[in-house]
Design an enzyme around this catalytic site. Structure first.
Site: not given
Length: 560
Positions: A249, A409
């Site tokens: 990330d 998500d």
């Protein structure tokens, strides 16, 4: 570095050839770009990588006049290597584009995999079983399995392949089995060598195969171009490995530096004596290189800042990809910001063009998150009619389904009974809700998990598969950062809902969690982030454990 020789690259603009350029240069060779049919005619050694659809590749070759020059080049006896679609174009035609003729060098057809028994595309690391005799003096144009047939794996990503038969014995150099189908994974005859797999994405094993072509000296070639099949062809078993993916990330920290971070249920800030700050777990290029050396099968960059105000060509992630692809020779995925964007001067850039810039910078796949949710909502609003205008459809049409990953998500929404969530895909759960609820559905979110939508995961993944996506990256907000294991109920349900490969993500905390998600759900890959960054669970430990319980894994390869 002393230049050992040169090779010409036939780049017709179909995708990521930067990694191939970097691989050739790492091996010590100069690479030149074909810009006209005359360049092909004057080349002494030629590489033809192909990405995307067979029909689009052949049409571009014909539009540029390369098809005639290619046939002349191959007929001249000079060394030629094709990669992926570059192999398929040598054949007479393909199911992918039935109306388009191939080069017809090899009299056979490319067929689509049967998706009724397995996920399609065939995506991952598999073995290549050699079925052809080699010259004792090593004078062949290409060789494989330099670290032994049992230890070597190559990276495949394709939905179409050439079924193996005895009629292809003069051409087939190696065969590979995926599920119940055995196909030609490389061909070799005379001056022609071509692979269905991507050597530039197959780690050191792939670089060694590429080097065997680059170092080929035509003056030492045997006088006959007839290739002899082995007297007793070996049986090729399905050796597709479990993929272990390292995820990074990436965002800017409070000082403006680009760093790798990790959230706890999507919160990337940590409390310090001076207040909260973005967790800094390292520099993205350095970490990616470390994971490649440790045996990661793929590396995924998720841009969680998106750099909304930066011009396209100045996006920091482009430079990260370019630098990473210089030393990392496994597939790279980039996610975040793959959407229509507006430049500071007001110019609108399409998601297709954004993706193209990432591919040219070294990415092999792009991951689409929030825009996939919006596309699915539009798909259902139109009563399951595709418009052809979504980012998923546009990118898949130009670069192939395998280039489009859907990043999901979701978060759990508990209900007492299925009727409490009309219109949604509700499943029973063994993890009761806060009030003892025994059912749940998974709500899709956008904007990094900050906004929930009236769309469930089943709706999202089935819609995106119908729109042309090639893979699902399945996160779970409830499990993120918990180290308690993957959400098996979610993963199992999604895996059963689609025919494309699924990557399990969120929750891994120990080696047993990887084995558990593979065994319990049948997913093709498992991804982790924080435990790899902090070296709490090394990638090698995961693979050693999987191997100990009988799973196929790609080992850590011997370097060049």
């Amino acid at each position: 570095m002393t230049v050992k020789g040169s090779v010409w690259l036939l780049d017709y603009g179909a995708g990521n050839v930067r990694s191939l350029r970097n691989a050739v240069e790492k091996l010590g060779y100069e690479i030149k770009t074909v810009e006209s049919p005359e360049d092909i005619r004057k080349a002494e050694k030629l590489l033809f990588p192909g990405v995307g659809a067979f029909g689009a590749a052949m049409q571009r070759l014909r539009t540029k006049g390369y098809d005639v020059a290619l046939r002349e080049y191959i007929a001249s006896g000079r060394p030629f290597m094709g990669i992926c679609v570059g192999l398929q174009c040598l054949f007479a035609g393909s199911d992918e584009s039935p109306e388009v003729e191939g080069l017809g060098i090899v009299p056979a057809y490319v067929r689509k995999f049967d998706h009724s028994t397995k996920s399609v595309p065939h995506m991952g690391w598999n073995a290549a079983t050699v079925v052809q005799e080699s010259n004792a003096d090593g004078s062949d144009i290409g060789t494989l399995n330099h670290d032994g047939a049992d230890s070597t794996r190559y990276y495949f990503v394709h939905s179409y392949a050439v079924p193996y038969s005895d009629a292809l014995s003069e051409w087939a150099f190696s065969i590979t089995t995926y599920g119940n189908e055995t196909f030609v994974s490389s061909i070799r005859k005379g001056n022609v060598f071509a692979t269905q797999f991507h050597p530039e994405k197959s780690g050191f094993a792939g670089l060694k195969a590429l080097r065997s072509f680059l170092s080929y000296d035509p003056s030492t070639a045997p006088t006959t171009t007839h290739a002899s099949a082995l007297a007793r062809a070996p049986i090729a078993k399905d050796r597709l490995t479990r993929r272990i993916i390292a995820c990074l990330d990436v965002r800017t920290n409070d000082e403006g530096d680009l760093v790798v971070t990790k959230g706890d249920q999507y919160d990337v800030r940590e409390q310090t004596e001076g207040g909260s700050k973005v967790r800094n777990l390292g520099k993205p290029v350095d970490l990616a290189r470390r994971y490649f050396n440790e045996g990661a099968d793929e590396i995924t960059f998720l841009n969680i800042t998106s750099f909304r105000d930066a011009p396209l060509r100045d996006l920091p992630m482009l430079e990260v990809l370019k630098r990473t692809s210089e030393t990392v020779f496994v597939p790279l995925t980039i996610g975040g910001g793959i959407r229509d964007m507006k430049e500071p001067d007001g110019t609108v850039v399409s998601a297709l063009d954004v993706a193209g810039e990432y591919f040219r910078s070294g990415a092999d796949k792009v991951s689409i998150g929030s825009d996939a949710v919006y596309a699915a909502e539009e798909y259902f609003a139109r009563e399951k009619v595709a418009t052809g205008g979504t980012a998923i459809e546009q990118i898949a049409r130009v670069y192939g389904a395998q280039a489009v990953v859907i990043s999901v998500d979701p978060r759990r929404v508990y209900v007492s009974k299925p009727e409490d969530a009309p219109g949604h895909h509700v499943i029973p759960t063994n993890v009761p809700g806060p009030n003892g609820e025994k059912y749940c559905w998974y709500q899709c979110t956008v904007k990094g998990g900050r906004e929930g939508r009236d769309l469930d995961v089943y709706q999202l993944v089935t819609a995106c598969e119908a729109l042309g996506a090639g893979e699902i990256l399945l996160n779970c907000m409830d499990k993120d950062g918990t180290n308690s294991g993957y959400d098996l109920e979610l993963v199992r349900d999604v895996k059963a809902s689609v025919k494309i490969p699924v990557i399990a993500s969120s929750g891994a905390g120990k080696v047993e969690h990887f084995e558990e998600v593979f065994r319990e759900t049948g997913v093709e890959a498992a991804l982790a982030a924080g435990i790899f960054h902090r070296e709490e669970v090394p990638i090698r430990a995961v693979k050693d454990y999987l191997k100990s319980v009988g799973d196929e894994v790609r080992g850590v390869e011997a370097p060049l």
